[in-house]
Design a protein around this motif. Sequence first.
Motif, PDB file in Angstrom:
ATOM      1  N   ILE A 138      46.483  52.454  74.410  1.00 59.29           N
ATOM      2  CA  ILE A 138      45.763  53.660  74.834  1.00 59.29           C
ATOM      3  C   ILE A 138      46.708  54.857  74.876  1.00 59.29           C
ATOM      4  O   ILE A 138      46.348  55.976  74.471  1.00 59.29           O
ATOM      5  CB  ILE A 138      45.103  53.438  76.209  1.00 59.29           C
ATOM      6  CG1 ILE A 138      44.049  52.331  76.121  1.00 59.29           C
ATOM      7  CG2 ILE A 138      44.474  54.722  76.724  1.00 59.29           C
ATOM      8  CD1 ILE A 138      43.436  51.964  77.460  1.00 59.29           C
ATOM      9  N   MET A 152      47.231  56.224  71.369  1.00 57.14           N
ATOM     10  CA  MET A 152      46.090  57.041  70.918  1.00 57.14           C
ATOM     11  C   MET A 152      46.072  58.405  71.616  1.00 57.14           C
ATOM     12  O   MET A 152      45.772  59.430  70.988  1.00 57.14           O
ATOM     13  CB  MET A 152      44.785  56.283  71.173  1.00 57.14           C
ATOM     14  CG  MET A 152      44.603  55.062  70.279  1.00 57.14           C
ATOM     15  SD  MET A 152      42.973  54.306  70.414  1.00 57.14           S
ATOM     16  CE  MET A 152      43.074  53.615  72.073  1.00 57.14           C
ATOM     17  N   GLY A 164      46.409  61.925  69.827  1.00 60.80           N
ATOM     18  CA  GLY A 164      45.367  62.913  70.058  1.00 60.80           C
ATOM     19  C   GLY A 164      45.927  64.223  70.563  1.00 60.80           C
ATOM     20  O   GLY A 164      45.458  65.309  70.186  1.00 60.80           O
ATOM     21  N   SER A 196      47.185  66.184  67.750  1.00 58.67           N
ATOM     22  CA  SER A 196      46.214  66.400  66.695  1.00 58.67           C
ATOM     23  C   SER A 196      45.947  67.890  66.472  1.00 58.67           C
ATOM     24  O   SER A 196      46.086  68.718  67.381  1.00 58.67           O
ATOM     25  CB  SER A 196      44.893  65.687  67.042  1.00 58.67           C
ATOM     26  OG  SER A 196      43.888  65.991  66.099  1.00 58.67           O
ATOM     27  N   CYS A 237      42.401  65.051  75.218  1.00 62.41           N
ATOM     28  CA  CYS A 237      43.606  64.262  75.518  1.00 62.41           C
ATOM     29  C   CYS A 237      44.531  64.996  76.484  1.00 62.41           C
ATOM     30  O   CYS A 237      45.055  64.405  77.429  1.00 62.41           O
ATOM     31  CB  CYS A 237      44.345  63.929  74.223  1.00 62.41           C
ATOM     32  SG  CYS A 237      43.457  62.786  73.142  1.00 62.41           S
TER      33      CYS A 237
END
Length: 375
Positions: free
Chosen positions: A185, A188, A192, A195, A204
């Motif tokens: 997690i 990710m 994010g 991103s 995020c």
Amino acid sequence: MQGDKTNVAFVAQNEKPALPAPVTTTGPMGWVMANLFSSPLNVLLTLIAGFMLVYSLPDLYQWAIAKAVWSASSYDECRSLSPDGACWAVVSERAGQFTYGFYPEHLRWRPNLAFLLLLVAIAPVLYKLPYRSALLAFTAIYPLIAYLLIWGGLFGFEFVPSDKMGGFLLTMIIGCTGISFSLPIGVMLALGRNSNMIFIKTICVGFIEFIRGVPLITLLFVASTLLNYFLPKGWDFDLILRVLIMVTLFASAYMAEVIRGGLAALPRGQYEAADALGLNYFQSMRLIILPQALKISIPGIVNTFIGLFKDTTLVSIIGLFDPLGIIQPILADPNWNGLVVELYVFVAAFFFIFCFAMSRYSMYLEGKLSTGDHR
């Protein structure tokens, strides 16, 4: 030239044998000189630490081992046998409670089996083993197997409610679950946050900053008292399940920042090289960027794991009987009333062993992957 004498350079005709390294640079003596006496400040600190050890170790040995009582049925019996020694009899007398909490004795083979299977499940993650693909498939389904063994309720397994679980069993459940799920997690969330998609990045960043700005104990209180109010009518999450969710989310936010630091430490050329190879975003992250970023982040990742494992003791504040929580019903027993130090020392030793093992594995992994500057 002076008089009849001529200065002539000497050139060796044969290879000279290699001389052994100085004694003070190799072996035990080399380690002592490099780590204990490498500077005047280190010499002073070594002498102070040596004096403190010489002064305290004999008394500590007498209290903890030489005069300790290992078998007794009460605190008064311990004191009658040895007034000045530690009363470790409480550990052996309440070993079942420390290990399982109030888990039914006739079902304790189930958490024992779950722990043995845990060793099988984490082995292919930590080491390269034969048939690793098959073992990793078992690792993926292990959480379901562990839930079935520990809680039961399916396939004829007797259901055990969460209020019966405690001790080191509860610590292992919370710690292992948080460690296992916070890493993916966290990856990710870190990706994010980096991103270019503003919606994903905003979510995020908001999640990470909110979780990092709230103490874990506050989240645990939310899990124990308020979370059910946000669920549809008739729904009820198990208390330990609610704690697992909050602990995992809390650790994931910190893990995301650790991994983001690893991503930021990579030279820009690595990203450009991935683009030059024609790799798409997911291929470049899987094959080039994340392996290097995770390698750089190993110390921070393990540090987060260690902090999470120690933070499991906070669940005693919301009424769960972790190793620290188990101490209270033991002290409430008239037979052991007045015994305090030995119980806390025993729990501290348990956490030290596990945290030290994680630290040593981190050092092993760094060396194996040549992380950092090894000189």
